[in-house]
Design a protein around this motif. Structure first.
Motif, short mmCIF file in Angstrom:
data_model
loop_
_atom_site.label_atom_id
_atom_site.label_comp_id
_atom_site.label_asym_id
_atom_site.label_seq_id
_atom_site.Cartn_x
_atom_site.Cartn_y
_atom_site.Cartn_z
N PHE A 282 -3.48 0.56 -6.62
CA PHE A 282 -3.39 1.96 -6.23
C PHE A 282 -4.52 2.38 -5.30
O PHE A 282 -4.29 2.99 -4.26
N TYR A 283 -5.74 2.03 -5.67
CA TYR A 283 -6.89 2.52 -4.91
C TYR A 283 -7.09 1.77 -3.59
O TYR A 283 -8.03 2.02 -2.86
N LEU A 285 -4.28 1.48 -1.59
CA LEU A 285 -3.11 1.87 -0.80
C LEU A 285 -3.43 3.01 0.16
O LEU A 285 -3.97 4.04 -0.24
N ASP A 286 -3.06 2.81 1.41
CA ASP A 286 -3.27 3.86 2.41
C ASP A 286 -1.94 4.49 2.79
O ASP A 286 -1.88 5.33 3.68
N ARG A 325 1.10 3.87 11.24
CA ARG A 325 0.60 4.95 12.10
C ARG A 325 0.32 6.23 11.33
O ARG A 325 0.03 7.27 11.91
N VAL A 327 2.44 8.07 9.61
CA VAL A 327 3.52 9.05 9.61
C VAL A 327 4.25 8.92 8.27
O VAL A 327 4.74 7.85 7.95
N HIS B 102 -6.69 7.40 15.84
CA HIS B 102 -5.78 6.31 15.42
C HIS B 102 -5.67 5.28 16.52
O HIS B 102 -5.78 4.10 16.28
N ARG B 113 4.44 3.03 23.96
CA ARG B 113 4.27 3.49 22.59
C ARG B 113 3.23 4.58 22.49
O ARG B 113 3.04 5.16 21.45
N ALA B 120 3.59 12.36 16.61
CA ALA B 120 3.93 12.33 15.19
C ALA B 120 2.75 12.85 14.37
O ALA B 120 2.93 13.59 13.42
N GLU B 121 1.54 12.46 14.78
CA GLU B 121 0.39 12.85 13.98
C GLU B 121 0.14 14.35 14.05
O GLU B 121 -0.13 14.98 13.06
N MET B 124 2.44 16.57 11.89
CA MET B 124 2.54 16.30 10.46
C MET B 124 2.80 17.60 9.69
O MET B 124 2.19 18.62 9.98
N PRO B 125 3.71 17.56 8.72
CA PRO B 125 3.94 18.78 7.94
C PRO B 125 2.65 19.30 7.36
O PRO B 125 1.86 18.54 6.81
N LEU B 134 -4.30 16.46 0.64
CA LEU B 134 -3.43 15.30 0.56
C LEU B 134 -4.12 14.13 1.25
O LEU B 134 -4.50 14.23 2.42
N SER B 136 -4.35 9.52 1.11
CA SER B 136 -3.88 8.29 0.48
C SER B 136 -4.89 7.89 -0.58
O SER B 136 -6.06 8.27 -0.51
N PRO B 137 -4.44 7.12 -1.58
CA PRO B 137 -5.38 6.73 -2.65
C PRO B 137 -6.60 6.00 -2.10
O PRO B 137 -7.71 6.22 -2.54
N PRO B 161 -1.18 13.99 5.36
CA PRO B 161 -2.15 13.34 4.47
C PRO B 161 -3.21 12.57 5.26
O PRO B 161 -2.91 12.01 6.29
N HIS B 163 -5.56 9.59 6.06
CA HIS B 163 -5.54 8.14 5.87
C HIS B 163 -6.91 7.56 6.19
O HIS B 163 -7.80 8.27 6.68
N VAL B 164 -7.06 6.27 5.92
CA VAL B 164 -8.35 5.62 6.13
C VAL B 164 -8.80 5.76 7.58
O VAL B 164 -9.98 5.97 7.86
N ALA B 165 -7.83 5.67 8.51
CA ALA B 165 -8.20 5.78 9.93
C ALA B 165 -8.86 7.13 10.22
O ALA B 165 -9.73 7.23 11.09
#
Lengths: 332, 317
Positions: A282-283, A285-286, A325, A327, B102, B113, B120-121, B124-125, B134, B136-137, B161, B163-165
């Motif tokens: 879990f920890y 996961l991105d 990406r 999304v 990103h 691309r 998209a980024e 984001m909603p 929000l 990611s874990p 949400p 993300h790591v990036a």
């Protein structure tokens, strides 16, 4: 030395080698002798081993499955040929209530060293009763092992391991892959049950594909490479036992996973693997773990519709692109 | 209750739609069923109707924008007084401060691309403004380990949400704020004198890592060491013998002792700790962005590093 042989030849070689090695190994099922099965997998075996060990049965799946379970308890090592995976429903009691539980309920006094060979896979235009991928039913029952060969190489090595295992092992071959060739060593080899293979390394997303979905994942990885995305492809090879260490190790590295399997998606193999990743990595996961199974409908007879029900490389690549990406595939 | 207006999915394989025209303006009254905007997919152009009565508010996508399916593009609010100006709701119309991050942290996806991820980024909603961010874990875990406040990232306009990036981007933005401290050199100098093998830069890296670990309760701490020749070395867990795989560094150390320079904080390095030597002792300088590392955390970190240099025994405890 390796040479290229078909998955069908690989299965045939594995059975012949094991029958030569161990005279308690026998083959039983519909059209396994002269006919050599509708897929011609078993051609030539009855000529070498005779009708005592290559046993043609009437169209009576519960009957010959029951015979095989009894034979396994009393010293034989039967390989049961179930012509279509869809006929699994007919042998559920023999398989799940008898074969799976006998060792446990006899306090370890009886073993059931039985192999059930059958198949899965849609897009053969065989309609809803001859196209299902029902391996999740087997994976759900404690006491059964489950192998999912993804090419001729795995088909031979896993089948030989299954014959030598003292427990009931069910093998699902993809019926569309019988004529697909892959490099297979000439010398004897046996693959371990419970060891996944990393077929391609990548750092941004892990694609886990069972059976022919491994090829789908490999093609998706090639598409993604063109987008500058590094995908790692993992073939679990066996679902029971499941090599969690390799799968989780890969996901910890990439932070993202897509699980692809041809069984129905709801309550299926993809759900189980995705859940284990979500629980145990879990920890790391991105992105949410994505399941891609067969559509939850009876397999259509219309070719155009049938093709839509199975995961494709393009679909896997599209999902991978989205999660890499950042999304969301599903709205947060 | 405000009602969200999102890009609908009009085709089986459609992943975005182009807004051809707004048929209502920001602030216009709308009734459920009124056509609000016109959207073009790869197959057709269709009118999208309002799903509720109210006033169109916070329109964030302009005509011609390609918006991903599900992307929030406006709200319908009940009261005219709640109408927000166009461009203030979701961050669709205005690029967020770090949208290029990103692309920068990943291999170049090629010219064709380029446009998709950026669109998209930023489309984001948008989640509700308050409450849990929000993320990611993994992003949440790394944010904790690096002392990054996710709420501050949200306040910076980074789309959720997270993300790591996005964290890497936050680190890469570097610091406009600086904290400095002078530390009594006696014990640290003695330690260096006594040991023939001790490497000052490595020791400073291990002190910084130890301080980071203690301040933020991190499990794995990588430190980047930047040389004045431009070199960059990433050391995993320098306070634990360098064991482990180097990950994204939590900070960059620049050891300036022995030079006349007392500060070098490269924008590309983000959070940077400069250590220089003056007559007064060791000069510590932490360059940081308060949006990413709140002042209180930065102070705690510098205090902890200073304490370790002043009394190297602390590092052993």
């Amino acid at each position: 030395m390796t040479r290229e042989i078909t998955l069908s030849q690989a299965v045939n070689e594995a059975i012949a080698e094991e029958m030569r090695r161990d005279e308690t190994v026998l083959l039983i099922g519909e059209d396994v002798a002269e006919a050599g099965t509708p897929f011609k997998v078993l051609s030539g075996l009855v000529e070498e081993f005779g009708t005592e060990r290559v046993i043609d049965t009437p169209i009576a799946e519960p009957g010959f499955m029951g015979i095989a379970v009894g034979a396994a308890m009393t010293g034989s090592r039967p390989i049961v040929d179930l012509m279509f995976g869809d006929f699994l429903y007919l042998v559920m009691d023999q398989l799940c209530n008898q074969a799976a539980k006998t060792h446990y309920m006899s306090g370890g006094k009886l073993n059931v060293p039985l192999v059930l060979r059958t198949n899965l896979g849609a897009t053969r235009r065989s309609a809803a009763q001859h196209s299902q991928s029902l391996h999740a039913l087997v994976a759900h029952i404690p006491g059964l092992k489950l192998a999912m060969p993804s090419s001729a190489y795995e088909a031979k090595g896993l089948l030989k391991a299954a014959v030598r295992d003292d427990n009931p092992v069910v093998i699902f071959e993809d019926k569309l892959m019988y004529q697909d060739k892959a490099p297979v060593p000439e010398e004897e080899y046996v693959l371990a049950l419970g060891e996944a293979a990393i077929l391609r390394e990548g750092s941004e997303v892990t694609l886990i594909g069972t059976s022919s979905m491994r090829q789908v994942c490999e093609r998706a990885a090639e598409i993604l490479e063109g987008d500058g995305i590094g995908a790692e492809v993992v073939d679990p090879r066996t679902l029971v036992p499941l090599d969690e260490r390799t799968i989780l190790g890969s996901v910890r590295k990439t932070s993202r996973a897509i699980v692809v399997d041809e069984g129905h998606q709801n309550f299926g193999v993809t759900a189980e693997i995705a859940a284990r990743i979500s629980e145990k990595a879990f920890y790391h996961l991105d992105a949410p773990v994505i399941r891609m199974g067969a559509m939850d409908v009876p397999v259509p007879f219309s070719p155009a519709l049938e093709d839509l029900t199975v995961p494709t490389a393009e679909g896997v690549a599209a999902n991978a692109r989205a999660i890499v990406r950042g999304v969301p595939v599903h709205a947060p | 209750m405000p009602h969200e207006v999102r890009m609908p999915q009009l085709g089986m394989v459609q992943d975005s739609g182009v807004i051809v025209a707004w048929l209502k303006r920001n602030g216009d009254p709308v009734r459920a069923g009124d056509p609000v905007f016109e959207v073009e997919t790869d197959k057709a152009t269709m009118e999208v109707e309002a799903a509720a009565d109210g006033y169109l508010s916070g329109v964030t996508a302009a005509e011609g924008d390609d918006v991903p399916v599900g992307g929030l593009i406006a709200m319908i609010v009940e009261d005219e007084g709640d109408v927000e100006a166009a461009g203030t709701g979701a961050s669709v119309a205005e690029p967020v401060p770090a949208p290029g991050a990103h692309a920068a942290s990943r291999p170049d996806p090629g010219p064709e691309r380029q446009e998709t991820p950026a669109l998209a980024e930023r489309a984001m909603p948008e989640p509700v403004a308050a409450g849990r961010v929000l993320a990611s874990p993994k992003a949440r875990r790394l944010a904790t380990e690096r002392g990054i406040d996710l709420h501050l990232l949200r306040a910076q306009g980074i789309a959720e949400p997270i993300h790591v990036a996005d964290l890497d981007a936050a680190i890469a933005v570097g610091g406009n704020s600086a904290l400095s401290a002078v530390v009594d050199p006696t014990d640290f100098d003695e330690l260096l004198d006594r040991s023939r093998t001790a490497d000052r830069t490595r020791l400073l890296a291990s002190f910084a890592a130890g301080a980071w670990r203690a301040t933020f309760d991190a499990s794995s701490v990588s430190v980047a060491i930047r040389g004045l020749d431009g070199s960059l070395e990433i050391v995993a867990n320098p306070d634990r013998g360098g064991v482990g795989d180097p990950e994204s560094p939590v900070l960059t150390l620049v050891d300036l002792c022995g030079t006349r320079i007392h500060r070098y904080a490269s924008a590309r390095d983000g959070l940077t700790l400069c250590v220089a030597r003056s007559a007064a002792g060791y000069d510590l300088l932490l360059a940081f962005a308060e949006a990413r590392l709140p002042l209180s955390n930065a102070v705690a970190l510098v205090e902890n590093i200073a304490a370790r240099i002043e009394n190297p025994l602390l590092q052993l405890l």
